[in-house]
Design a protein around this motif. Structure first.
Motif, mmCIF file in Angstrom:
data_model
loop_
_atom_site.group_PDB
_atom_site.id
_atom_site.type_symbol
_atom_site.label_atom_id
_atom_site.label_comp_id
_atom_site.label_asym_id
_atom_site.label_seq_id
_atom_site.Cartn_x
_atom_site.Cartn_y
_atom_site.Cartn_z
ATOM 1 N N LEU A 39 -4.200 -7.330 -2.577
ATOM 2 C CA LEU A 39 -5.306 -6.442 -1.715
ATOM 3 C C LEU A 39 -6.679 -7.032 -1.386
ATOM 4 N N LEU B 14 -10.207 -3.176 -8.704
ATOM 5 C CA LEU B 14 -9.627 -1.743 -8.977
ATOM 6 C C LEU B 14 -10.259 -1.382 -10.137
ATOM 7 N N TYR C 156 -1.935 -6.120 -7.953
ATOM 8 C CA TYR C 156 -2.358 -5.356 -6.815
ATOM 9 C C TYR C 156 -3.708 -5.912 -6.309
ATOM 10 N N MET D 81 3.298 8.136 -11.080
ATOM 11 C CA MET D 81 4.425 7.605 -10.494
ATOM 12 C C MET D 81 5.444 7.528 -11.789
ATOM 13 N N MET E 174 5.249 10.402 2.781
ATOM 14 C CA MET E 174 4.056 10.803 2.827
ATOM 15 C C MET E 174 3.502 10.863 4.300
ATOM 16 N N TYR F 137 12.692 5.934 -9.119
ATOM 17 C CA TYR F 137 11.890 5.928 -7.845
ATOM 18 C C TYR F 137 12.872 6.632 -6.792
ATOM 19 N N LYS G 16 0.668 -1.086 0.083
ATOM 20 C CA LYS G 16 0.112 -0.139 0.047
ATOM 21 C C LYS G 16 0.882 1.282 -0.069
ATOM 22 N N HIS G 17 2.041 1.105 0.406
ATOM 23 C CA HIS G 17 2.924 2.187 0.525
ATOM 24 C C HIS G 17 4.243 2.408 -0.429
ATOM 25 N N GLU G 18 4.490 1.174 -0.811
ATOM 26 C CA GLU G 18 5.888 1.108 -1.446
ATOM 27 C C GLU G 18 5.683 0.452 -2.821
ATOM 28 N N THR H 162 12.719 10.268 -6.937
ATOM 29 C CA THR H 162 11.533 11.057 -6.850
ATOM 30 C C THR H 162 10.809 10.950 -5.551
ATOM 31 N N ARG H 163 11.141 9.848 -5.118
ATOM 32 C CA ARG H 163 10.556 9.237 -3.611
ATOM 33 C C ARG H 163 10.318 10.316 -2.589
ATOM 34 N N LYS H 164 9.042 10.652 -2.095
ATOM 35 C CA LYS H 164 9.130 11.581 -0.984
ATOM 36 C C LYS H 164 8.025 10.868 -0.091
ATOM 37 N N LYS I 168 -3.368 6.810 -11.423
ATOM 38 C CA LYS I 168 -2.854 6.775 -10.125
ATOM 39 C C LYS I 168 -1.171 6.338 -10.705
ATOM 40 N N ILE I 169 -1.286 5.292 -11.082
ATOM 41 C CA ILE I 169 0.210 4.653 -11.151
ATOM 42 C C ILE I 169 1.045 5.572 -12.330
ATOM 43 N N PHE J 94 -6.918 3.313 -11.766
ATOM 44 C CA PHE J 94 -5.577 2.643 -11.508
ATOM 45 C C PHE J 94 -4.297 3.240 -12.148
#
Lengths: 246, 246
Positions: B190, B194, B186, B206, B241, B234, B164-166, B237-239, B202-203, B199
DNA sequence: ATCACTTAGTGTACTTTTTACAATTTATAA
DNA sequence: TTATAAATTGTAAAAAGTACACTAAGTGAT
């Protein structure tokens, strides 16, 4: 409970976090090392709180016990985050000729299962039966015994990661707290400043944060409203998210 | 490397996840149990892939070694998620009178440090020197040896939480994959459906997902564009959250 | 060559959340 | 009464989330 340990080489170690003076602190224990030959005190050291696992315990049981023996607290937030086995720990300690003051050989604990705990500092009795414990601000932790610096590092990482996705910040605060206090906890842990209005807007959407009809007392300014965390509401309203970074 | 084990009672166990037939699968190993008295084969069992930790290894080293010995793969996604010590495991196994076919006593491994691994099924040679391994869909896993059902459960939880987070979903896919494949991964992990457009929206934000000038071949419909994950992008640009649930 | 079939790929309107930013309120202390 | 200190609150613009359906591009059969 038998008190027979499961294994000489395995221990749980607990990184106990507290929040005070607007800082994240860790509860550390003094360890006294004596020379094996002379029994003279060589120096003292700081370590995490740890112990072996008993035969009839789960790992979590052992961690809760360790935490209770150190702080007198139960029902606190405790989470297993990582196991550590430093291949060098054995060697590093073997090269020395020290014993812990109680005669134990410091090399014995090889695999350590790391937990971190969040406690509300004000409740805690720091003096306990097993050694002298003291709160040390994260920024002032020097070199710890064994690989405990690494364990603290990783605990902090785990805490940061966890607090981003689950409401655990208030575990470091008294039962009733103000929004500003909560914000400071988040700021200290995440290492960033947060906008007051946006923080309140965001946290205000979380139903589990319940406002009380009670205000701060004895402050020389407008007193803040107190809030509580409701686990009940949290369990009922929690929903899973699907967010990946960047 | 000495190959001398650190400790008889500690092992690493690896939940190896693969994705095939639109299902999440686990690589399990057959264990043959013989009666201690007669040496007759009693029955076979399924276990996770595990082994002891050598003296000069970190826990992670051991896990990578175990994974390599089983699959022939390195450079795969591997993550430590939890340590297990079943106080009952010892007793449960002691009550039986079985030996593993190589003569080891199955009760020996007491504390197990759990890892999960994501691998692209197509690369793997399932036959290996240590026992017969086979892919079992999650939905068809019966009763496993030891507490391995619990370990699989927890591994799945850890995987769900992590994904969910990475961005780790593509670790289950070949190097080049389609967006539909990624979405299915996914969905399977999960356990939800979706929306295709959402999807992709959103993706698509990235940047680490790089579209290739290449398309699916040999399908009886419009061929899909292939994508790759760029770890490089990745990392850059990773930040972080700051999102808490509900 | 056409058609049937199958999955890929795309857009829009609406709601919700995020972000950046500053004035007013309410208590104590002098 | 006033000075001081922190608490509390709103708004406009941008970004993200959500619900929803048609067109495009290949293969294989006729």
């Amino acid at each position: 409970m038998t008190n027979r340990i499961l294994n000489d080489y395995i221990s749980v170690d607990c990184v106990i976090f507290g929040y005070n003076d607007n800082e994240l602190q860790v509860l550390l224990v003094e360890r006294t090392l004596t020379k094996e030959s002379t029994k003279e005190i060589e120096f003292t050291d700081l370590t995490l709180t740890g112990n072996h696992i008993y035969e009839d315990e789960t790992i979590e049981d052992a961690a809760y016990r360790v935490l209770y023996d150190r702080t007198g607290l139960d029902n606190v937030y405790l989470e297993q985050f990582k196991a550590f086995a430093h291949p060098n720990r054995l060697k590093k300690e073997k090269d020395r000729k020290w014993l812990i003051h109680d005669g134990r050989d410091p090399e014995q604990r090889i695999v350590s299962i790391g937990f971190f705990s969040l406690i509300s500092t004000r409740n805690i009795i720091v003096e306990s039966k097993c050694g002298i414990a003291k709160w040390v601000p994260l920024s002032e932790i020097g070199e710890l015994a064994f690989d405990h610096n690494q364990i603290v590092e990783e605990a902090l990482k785990a805490l940061r990661s966890k607090i981003k996705h689950e409401p655990i910040g208030f575990e470091l605060l008294p039962e009733k707290f103000t929004l500003t206090e909560l914000q400071h906890v988040y700021e200290v842990i995440l290492g960033t400043e947060l906008d007051k209005r946006n923080f309140r807007k965001k946290i205000g959407r979380m139903k589990y944060l319940v406002p009380l009809d009670e205000k701060q007392k004895g402050v020389a300014h407008k007193p803040a409203r107190l809030y509580m965390f409701s686990r009940d509401v949290y369990e009922k309203t929690r929903k899973e998210m699907f967010d990946f970074t960047v």
